[in-house]
Design a protein around this motif. Sequence first.
Motif, PDB file in Angstrom:
ATOM      1  N   SER A  69       0.791  -1.207   0.097  1.00  0.00           N
ATOM      2  CA  SER A  69      -0.121  -0.080   0.027  1.00  0.00           C
ATOM      3  C   SER A  69       1.149   1.222   0.081  1.00  0.00           C
ATOM      4  CB  SER A  69      -0.944  -0.061   1.304  1.00  0.00           C
ATOM      5  OG  SER A  69      -0.211   0.337   2.410  1.00  0.00           O
ATOM      6  N   LEU A  70       0.422   2.212  -0.370  1.00  0.00           N
ATOM      7  CA  LEU A  70       1.134   3.519  -0.404  1.00  0.00           C
ATOM      8  C   LEU A  70       1.813   3.896   0.959  1.00  0.00           C
ATOM      9  CD1 LEU A  70       2.014   5.810  -2.036  1.00  0.00           C
ATOM     10  CD2 LEU A  70      -0.127   7.178  -1.222  1.00  0.00           C
ATOM     11  N   GLU A  71       1.055   3.753   2.279  1.00  0.00           N
ATOM     12  CA  GLU A  71       1.621   3.842   3.357  1.00  0.00           C
ATOM     13  C   GLU A  71       2.714   2.832   3.740  1.00  0.00           C
ATOM     14  OE1 GLU A  71      -1.592   3.499   2.901  1.00  0.00           O
ATOM     15  OE2 GLU A  71      -2.493   5.383   2.823  1.00  0.00           O
ATOM     16  N   ALA A  72       2.586   1.626   3.311  1.00  0.00           N
ATOM     17  CA  ALA A  72       3.447   0.596   3.681  1.00  0.00           C
ATOM     18  C   ALA A  72       4.942   0.905   2.818  1.00  0.00           C
ATOM     19  CB  ALA A  72       3.136  -0.730   3.438  1.00  0.00           C
ATOM     20  N   ARG A 120       6.742   3.913   4.400  1.00  0.00           N
ATOM     21  CA  ARG A 120       7.477   3.351   5.370  1.00  0.00           C
ATOM     22  C   ARG A 120       8.818   2.604   4.927  1.00  0.00           C
ATOM     23  NH1 ARG A 120       2.482   1.823   7.534  1.00  0.00           N
ATOM     24  NH2 ARG A 120       2.824  -0.168   7.120  1.00  0.00           N
ATOM     25  N   HIS A 121       8.595   1.628   4.005  1.00  0.00           N
ATOM     26  CA  HIS A 121       9.685   0.911   3.758  1.00  0.00           C
ATOM     27  C   HIS A 121      10.933   2.000   2.818  1.00  0.00           C
ATOM     28  CE1 HIS A 121      11.698  -2.209   1.415  1.00  0.00           C
ATOM     29  NE2 HIS A 121      11.741  -1.481   0.273  1.00  0.00           N
ATOM     30  N   GLU A 122      10.469   2.893   2.110  1.00  0.00           N
ATOM     31  CA  GLU A 122      11.329   3.924   1.684  1.00  0.00           C
ATOM     32  C   GLU A 122      12.061   4.713   2.687  1.00  0.00           C
ATOM     33  OE1 GLU A 122       9.190   5.960  -1.148  1.00  0.00           O
ATOM     34  OE2 GLU A 122       9.216   4.420  -2.731  1.00  0.00           O
ATOM     35  N   ARG A 138      12.731   3.652   5.762  1.00  0.00           N
ATOM     36  CA  ARG A 138      13.623   2.589   6.507  1.00  0.00           C
ATOM     37  C   ARG A 138      14.855   2.677   5.591  1.00  0.00           C
ATOM     38  NH1 ARG A 138       9.120  -0.657   7.861  1.00  0.00           N
ATOM     39  NH2 ARG A 138       9.709  -1.863   5.819  1.00  0.00           N
ATOM     40  N   GLU A 139      14.612   2.083   4.349  1.00  0.00           N
ATOM     41  CA  GLU A 139      15.768   2.185   3.470  1.00  0.00           C
ATOM     42  C   GLU A 139      16.673   3.425   3.158  1.00  0.00           C
ATOM     43  OE1 GLU A 139      14.851   2.045  -1.106  1.00  0.00           O
ATOM     44  OE2 GLU A 139      14.872  -0.261  -0.710  1.00  0.00           O
ATOM     45  N   LYS A 140      16.132   4.511   3.495  1.00  0.00           N
ATOM     46  CA  LYS A 140      16.894   5.686   3.411  1.00  0.00           C
ATOM     47  C   LYS A 140      17.540   5.934   4.633  1.00  0.00           C
ATOM     48  CE  LYS A 140      16.435  10.665   2.404  1.00  0.00           C
ATOM     49  NZ  LYS A 140      17.105  11.450   3.429  1.00  0.00           N
ATOM     50  N   VAL A 141      17.239   5.460   5.739  1.00  0.00           N
ATOM     51  CA  VAL A 141      17.865   5.662   7.082  1.00  0.00           C
ATOM     52  C   VAL A 141      19.076   4.773   7.107  1.00  0.00           C
ATOM     53  CG1 VAL A 141      17.517   5.127   9.463  1.00  0.00           C
ATOM     54  CG2 VAL A 141      15.880   6.424   8.319  1.00  0.00           C
ATOM     55  N   HIS A 142      18.818   3.603   6.626  1.00  0.00           N
ATOM     56  CA  HIS A 142      19.728   2.340   6.582  1.00  0.00           C
ATOM     57  C   HIS A 142      21.039   2.803   5.567  1.00  0.00           C
ATOM     58  CE1 HIS A 142      17.962  -0.030   9.488  1.00  0.00           C
ATOM     59  NE2 HIS A 142      16.740  -0.011   8.984  1.00  0.00           N
ATOM     60  N   ARG A 143      20.533   3.405   4.279  1.00  0.00           N
ATOM     61  CA  ARG A 143      21.440   3.822   3.587  1.00  0.00           C
ATOM     62  C   ARG A 143      22.710   4.787   3.868  1.00  0.00           C
ATOM     63  NH1 ARG A 143      18.197   4.713  -0.972  1.00  0.00           N
ATOM     64  NH2 ARG A 143      17.856   6.923  -0.099  1.00  0.00           N
ATOM     65  N   ASP A 144      21.912   5.613   4.765  1.00  0.00           N
ATOM     66  CA  ASP A 144      22.730   6.719   5.272  1.00  0.00           C
ATOM     67  C   ASP A 144      23.821   6.459   6.193  1.00  0.00           C
ATOM     68  OD1 ASP A 144      21.376   8.603   3.467  1.00  0.00           O
ATOM     69  OD2 ASP A 144      20.047   9.159   5.225  1.00  0.00           O
ATOM     70  N   ASP A 145      23.675   5.100   6.714  1.00  0.00           N
ATOM     71  CA  ASP A 145      24.455   4.670   7.921  1.00  0.00           C
ATOM     72  C   ASP A 145      26.068   4.337   7.262  1.00  0.00           C
ATOM     73  OD1 ASP A 145      22.717   4.499   9.720  1.00  0.00           O
ATOM     74  OD2 ASP A 145      22.209   2.212   9.455  1.00  0.00           O
TER      75      ASP A 145
END
Length: 140
Positions: free
Chosen positions: A123-126, A129-131, A133-140
């Motif tokens: 869904s759009l909301e999910a 959320r997925h994007e 999380r992906e952005k946060v982990h990519r910035d690590d």
Amino acid sequence: MKAQVFLPEDYRPAEDEEFMNERQVEYFRRKLLNWKNELVAGSKDTIEGLQDGTRNIPDVADRASEETDRALELRTRDRQRKLVAKIDAALRRIDEGEYGYCEDTGEPISLKRLDARPIATLSLEAQERHERREKVHRDD
């Protein structure tokens, strides 16, 4: 074998219908199959063009330009090949009765989202959320 579902040519899924009724399922099945057929036909054209287009170009700059064009075309076709796999997965979800429902939440995916992106699994909301999380982990 399932009976063919009548689908008027101007049919568009509507929010006031039962979600993923026979007509909606058939609408998305046809949309996915048409998309897949267009991609496959384009791939065949590209393969024929690459086979026919092989020639000896003496000018180095012209040859480099043509090789760049070919590489770009092949990259585009590779993306489309991956897209065909996603379309096939969506068609399998239709056959299994799982199409149109979010993989994360199990909630219905909006008809507008499915119409715009018929291979959507979230869904759009999910998806948002997925994007995030992906952005946060990519910035690590």
